[in-house]
Scaffold this active site. Structure first.
Site, PDB file in Angstrom:
ATOM      1  CG  ASP A 285      24.980  -4.553  77.306  1.00  0.00           C
ATOM      2  OD1 ASP A 285      25.143  -5.021  76.267  1.00  0.00           O
ATOM      3  OD2 ASP A 285      24.849  -3.190  77.493  1.00  0.00           O
TER       4      ASP A 285
ATOM      5  CB  VAL B 196      28.342  -7.121  72.499  1.00  0.00           C
ATOM      6  CG1 VAL B 196      29.091  -8.063  71.435  1.00  0.00           C
ATOM      7  CG2 VAL B 196      27.191  -8.037  73.013  1.00  0.00           C
TER       8      VAL B 196
HETATM    9  C1  BDR Z   1      27.023  -0.302  72.350  1.00  0.00           C
HETATM   10  O1  BDR Z   1      26.272   0.173  73.607  1.00  0.00           O
HETATM   11  C2  BDR Z   1      24.920  -0.500  73.749  1.00  0.00           C
HETATM   12  O2  BDR Z   1      23.876   0.645  74.151  1.00  0.00           O
HETATM   13  C3  BDR Z   1      24.799  -1.250  72.624  1.00  0.00           C
HETATM   14  O3  BDR Z   1      24.146  -2.567  72.996  1.00  0.00           O
HETATM   15  C4  BDR Z   1      26.113  -1.589  72.117  1.00  0.00           C
HETATM   16  O4  BDR Z   1      26.639  -2.821  72.656  1.00  0.00           O
HETATM   17  C5  BDR Z   1      27.078   0.732  71.340  1.00  0.00           C
HETATM   18  O5  BDR Z   1      27.807   1.962  71.714  1.00  0.00           O
HETATM   19 CA    CA Z   2      25.421  -4.059  73.918  1.00  0.00          CA
END
Ligand code: BDR
Ligand code: CA
Length: 305
Positions: free
Chosen positions: A9, A122
């Site tokens: 994202d 992720v």
């Molecule tokens: C996660 O939250 C997002 O803001 C970052 O990209 C990461 O995947 C960290 O808590």
């Molecule tokens: Ca992320």
């Protein structure tokens, strides 16, 4: 070579992970990128993913993932990642187009290649959860899952919840209870991998490339917003998954079973390790070798356009 789908994202640390996925490509095979909502709405993260794919000459299709969490109301992280989800760098007009529906793509690819494909997630866990629920062959066909999400050292959204799990706790619970082998990079380990001024100076002194400009512009913004809301320097959360694929010895793990709190009010979205559980399917990251991590980052940087 491990073949994987990268669900993200972007997002400042997602963007670093994508860059490392390109620069370290001799260690693994990136099959495709899926952009899901999370740090921003799906339209924005998809645009960022396409811009990054063009700048990095990624040469893999970029698909569209979910727009909404399964049950809860959508939250985004505009306070950290900005109005467009990747504030800082300015990209030229993008010639790349979205390759289609990421859920359909992931289901077909995993099921048609049993035991071959790893799913790296992720962002919020929604895409994975939807695939797991859509067809039971998905779980049994996956090689394994690698996620950034969860924490047993306190949260970064609430006291106890980490963003990717908090964004869709019900989806995270589906993933963690799927029985599939999972490698987990939660805040327990990702908060050990912090950017710092020395690293920024090493990048500033490195050869002039397009990516160097993108990295420095995006980190300038990321450092500023992290200083306002979290800590002095940002953590390289998502890039840990890629560093691990390139060199598993850069991290240490403990086998656990992870449960997600989907019921309580104040603890909503927190992950808990259940000591009594017998079917411990999660390798939870507990220690990072930061020297190995940054060596991999600079190895990638050398090879980027
Ligand atoms: C996660 O939250 C997002 O803001 C970052 O990209 C990461 O995947 C960290 O808590
Ligand atoms: Ca992320």
């Amino acid at each position: 070579m491990e073949r994987f789908i990268f669900d993200c994202d972007p997002g400042h640390d997602d963007a670093v992970a994508l860059a490392m996925a390109k620069g370290l490509s001799k260690y693994f095979k990136l099959e495709a990128v899926i952009a899901t909502y999370g740090n921003q709405t799906r339209d924005k993260t998809l645009a960022n993913a396409l811009n990054l794919a063009q700048a990095l000459e990624l040469d893999v299709p970029v698909y569209a993932g979910s727009e909404m969490p399964l049950i809860r109301k959508r939250v985004v992280a505009a306070n950290i990642h900005g109005e467009n989800g990747l504030a800082g760098p300015v990209f030229p007009p993008c010639k790349l187009k979205c390759a289609g529906n990421g859920i359909r793509y992931a289901l077909d690819t995993v099921i048609n290649n049993p035991g071959e494909i790893t799913f790296v997630s992720v962002g919020p866990f929604t895409d994975l959860a939807v695939c797991l629920k859509a067809d039971e062959r998905f779980a049994s066909s996956l090689k394994r899952i690698i996620v950034m999400g969860g924490s047993t050292v306190g949260g970064n959204v609430t006291n106890t919840a980490e963003f990717n799990v908090y964004a869709d706790p019900e989806a995270a619970e589906i993933v963690f209870s799927s029985g599939v082998e999972i490698v987990q990079f939660g805040l327990d380990v990702t908060l050990q991998v912090m950017l710092n001024e020395d690293i920024l100076n090493r990048v500033r002194a490195s050869k002039e490339t397009n990516y160097k400009k993108i990295f420095l512009a995006s980190m300038e913004y990321y450092v500023k917003s992290c200083r306002e809301f979290i800590h002095d320097f940002p953590a390289m959360h998502d890039p840990c998954t890629i560093a691990y694929l390139a060199d598993p010895s850069a991290f240490e793990f403990k086998k656990v079973f992870v449960s997600v709190d989907c019921k309580s009010n104040l603890n909503y979205g927190a992950t808990v390790d259940i000591r009594e559980a017998e079917d411990k399917n999660v390798y939870k990251g507990i220690k990072a070798d930061t020297e190995k991590f940054w060596n991999l980052f600079f190895e990638a940087l050398e090879r980027l356009p």
